[in-house]
Design a protein around this motif. Structure first.
Motif, PDB file in Angstrom:
ATOM      1  N   LEU A  51      41.274  -4.615 -46.624  1.00  0.00           N
ATOM      2  CA  LEU A  51      40.060  -4.412 -45.831  1.00  0.00           C
ATOM      3  C   LEU A  51      38.806  -4.370 -46.714  1.00  0.00           C
ATOM      4  CD1 LEU A  51      41.270  -1.741 -43.231  1.00  0.00           C
ATOM      5  CD2 LEU A  51      41.155  -4.231 -42.954  1.00  0.00           C
ATOM      6  N   CYS A  65      34.842   6.410 -40.045  1.00  0.00           N
ATOM      7  CA  CYS A  65      35.384   5.730 -38.867  1.00  0.00           C
ATOM      8  C   CYS A  65      36.498   6.559 -38.239  1.00  0.00           C
ATOM      9  CB  CYS A  65      35.872   4.320 -39.212  1.00  0.00           C
ATOM     10  SG  CYS A  65      36.861   4.179 -40.716  1.00  0.00           S
ATOM     11  N   ASN A  89      41.189   4.779 -34.265  1.00  0.00           N
ATOM     12  CA  ASN A  89      40.617   3.450 -34.022  1.00  0.00           C
ATOM     13  C   ASN A  89      39.738   3.104 -35.209  1.00  0.00           C
ATOM     14  OD1 ASN A  89      39.567   1.069 -33.086  1.00  0.00           O
ATOM     15  ND2 ASN A  89      38.342   1.986 -31.454  1.00  0.00           N
ATOM     16  N   ARG A  90      40.334   2.536 -36.201  1.00  0.00           N
ATOM     17  CA  ARG A  90      39.670   2.325 -37.485  1.00  0.00           C
ATOM     18  C   ARG A  90      38.405   1.480 -37.357  1.00  0.00           C
ATOM     19  NH1 ARG A  90      43.358   1.905 -42.744  1.00  0.00           N
ATOM     20  NH2 ARG A  90      41.771   2.139 -44.342  1.00  0.00           N
ATOM     21  N   ASP A  91      38.354   0.613 -36.364  1.00  0.00           N
ATOM     22  CA  ASP A  91      37.188  -0.249 -36.192  1.00  0.00           C
ATOM     23  C   ASP A  91      35.995   0.479 -35.574  1.00  0.00           C
ATOM     24  OD1 ASP A  91      38.450  -2.459 -37.258  1.00  0.00           O
ATOM     25  OD2 ASP A  91      39.257  -3.100 -35.331  1.00  0.00           O
ATOM     26  N   SER A  92      36.205   1.697 -35.113  1.00  0.00           N
ATOM     27  CA  SER A  92      35.145   2.465 -34.466  1.00  0.00           C
ATOM     28  C   SER A  92      34.385   3.284 -35.501  1.00  0.00           C
ATOM     29  CB  SER A  92      35.735   3.398 -33.399  1.00  0.00           C
ATOM     30  OG  SER A  92      34.721   4.161 -32.788  1.00  0.00           O
ATOM     31  N   LEU A  93      33.147   2.861 -35.801  1.00  0.00           N
ATOM     32  CA  LEU A  93      32.332   3.549 -36.802  1.00  0.00           C
ATOM     33  C   LEU A  93      31.779   4.857 -36.253  1.00  0.00           C
ATOM     34  CD1 LEU A  93      30.326   0.565 -38.304  1.00  0.00           C
ATOM     35  CD2 LEU A  93      31.946   2.006 -39.546  1.00  0.00           C
ATOM     36  N   TYR A 130      38.288   4.065 -44.355  1.00  0.00           N
ATOM     37  CA  TYR A 130      37.166   3.131 -44.258  1.00  0.00           C
ATOM     38  C   TYR A 130      37.604   1.934 -43.421  1.00  0.00           C
ATOM     39  CZ  TYR A 130      39.963   0.396 -47.479  1.00  0.00           C
ATOM     40  OH  TYR A 130      40.989  -0.323 -48.033  1.00  0.00           O
ATOM     41  N   ASN A 131      36.705   0.983 -43.223  1.00  0.00           N
ATOM     42  CA  ASN A 131      37.064  -0.296 -42.600  1.00  0.00           C
ATOM     43  C   ASN A 131      36.279  -1.420 -43.289  1.00  0.00           C
ATOM     44  OD1 ASN A 131      34.462  -0.211 -41.464  1.00  0.00           O
ATOM     45  ND2 ASN A 131      35.198   0.605 -39.515  1.00  0.00           N
ATOM     46  N   GLU A 132      36.419  -2.622 -42.785  1.00  0.00           N
ATOM     47  CA  GLU A 132      35.772  -3.767 -43.433  1.00  0.00           C
ATOM     48  C   GLU A 132      34.252  -3.670 -43.399  1.00  0.00           C
ATOM     49  OE1 GLU A 132      38.474  -7.660 -43.111  1.00  0.00           O
ATOM     50  OE2 GLU A 132      38.088  -6.746 -41.151  1.00  0.00           O
ATOM     51  N   THR A 133      33.707  -3.043 -42.368  1.00  0.00           N
ATOM     52  CA  THR A 133      32.250  -2.883 -42.310  1.00  0.00           C
ATOM     53  C   THR A 133      31.761  -1.995 -43.444  1.00  0.00           C
ATOM     54  OG1 THR A 133      32.228  -3.179 -39.905  1.00  0.00           O
ATOM     55  CG2 THR A 133      30.318  -2.086 -40.898  1.00  0.00           C
TER      56      THR A 133
END
Length: 276
Positions: free
Chosen positions: A43, A122, A126-130, A168-171
């Motif tokens: 990621l 995040c 839901n890892r994509d949820s900042l 963390y995530n890709e963002t």
């Protein structure tokens, strides 16, 4: 307030079995391991160095607790090696730790950022949820480097950054890169990151024996052993954890040295010296 926050997080780990993945309580996410010696990313964060050489980066993170600093410094001196410390702005500003942080620096260890306020970036499930805006992320990270600068270390000397909670995530990785920094995280596969747990967490508690066993079994069973490993634990833990894994470090280091491993700083692991 800070103690209340840690207590609430502890309760969340107990209530929700999905939470705590980044702290080693559940199996880490699967990370593709290339067949060659390239560094491994997940990621957008580097999670392992070159697997063709027997080098390990001992990495420590810290925010509130620093009870292991003296023991860790003694071990590093006795074993004549250097490690990497990723500490929050909270930690760098804590007067109780200033002398030991300066000693770590003077001994040639790597000092880096672990954020300023140890924010959760995040959602756990839901890892994509900042949970932070880009402006808040950048301000927090810049503030951490201001705290680090007081120890004579600027961001060019500390471009590697470990996210708070190791989550963390890709963002987040993209935002980090835009600031001229590189996100890094621990190599998955062992339970070393669970050294912060304590018995009141019930089934989530991971004792020293289990942590040590997981490291040695990985070294024995994995095709590349611990080559290029980023082995993360903590500079201090909640007082409710009576057995401290940092007291096991001398035994762990000596055992791995006998197997031919060399301990290096994170930048030495990821930026090998150019050949002449």
């Amino acid at each position: 307030m800070k103690q209340l926050t840690h207590t609430l997080l502890g309760l969340l780990f107990l209530v929700n079995p999905l939470i705590g993945n980044s702290r080693g309580l559940l199996p880490a996410p699967t990370v593709e391991q290339p067949s060659g010696g390239d560094v491994t990313e997940f990621l957008g964060a580097i999670v392992r160095g070159d697997r063709s050489t027997k080098k390990i980066a001992l990495v420590f993170t810290g925010d509130e607790f620093g009870d292991g600093l003296s023991a860790i410094i003694r071990t590093l001196k006795a074993e004549q090696l250097r490690a990497s410390f990723f500490l929050t702005g909270n930690f760098y500003r804590n007067r109780d730790f200033r002398i030991q942080i300066a000693e770590l620096r003077d001994l040639g260890n790597y000092l880096g950022s672990h954020s300023d306020k140890h924010l959760l970036y995040c959602d756990w499930t839901n890892r994509d949820s900042l949970l932070v805006t880009r402006a808040a992320f950048e301000k927090d990270l810049n503030d951490s480097y201001k705290a680090l600068k007081k120890f004579g270390v600027d961001r060019k000397q500390a471009r590697y950054f470990i996210p708070p909670y190791e989550w963390y995530n890709e963002t987040i990785a993209s935002w980090t890169d835009a600031m001229g920094l590189q996100l890094v995280n621990f190599t998955p596969g062992t339970r070393s990151t669970a050294d912060y747990t304590y018995p009141e967490m019930d089934k989530r508690y991971v004792d020293n024996q289990t942590i040590m066993k997981s490291i040695m079994e990985y070294e024995q069973d994995n095709e590349y052993g611990l080559n290029g490993f980023i082995l993360l634990s903590h500079v201090g833990t909640d007082p409710r954890r009576q057995e401290k894994f940092y007291h096991e470090l001398p035994s762990l280091i000596r055992t791995l040295k006998s197997k031919g491993y060399q301990f290096v700083r994170i930048d030495e692991l990821l930026e090998p010296a150019p050949s002449r």
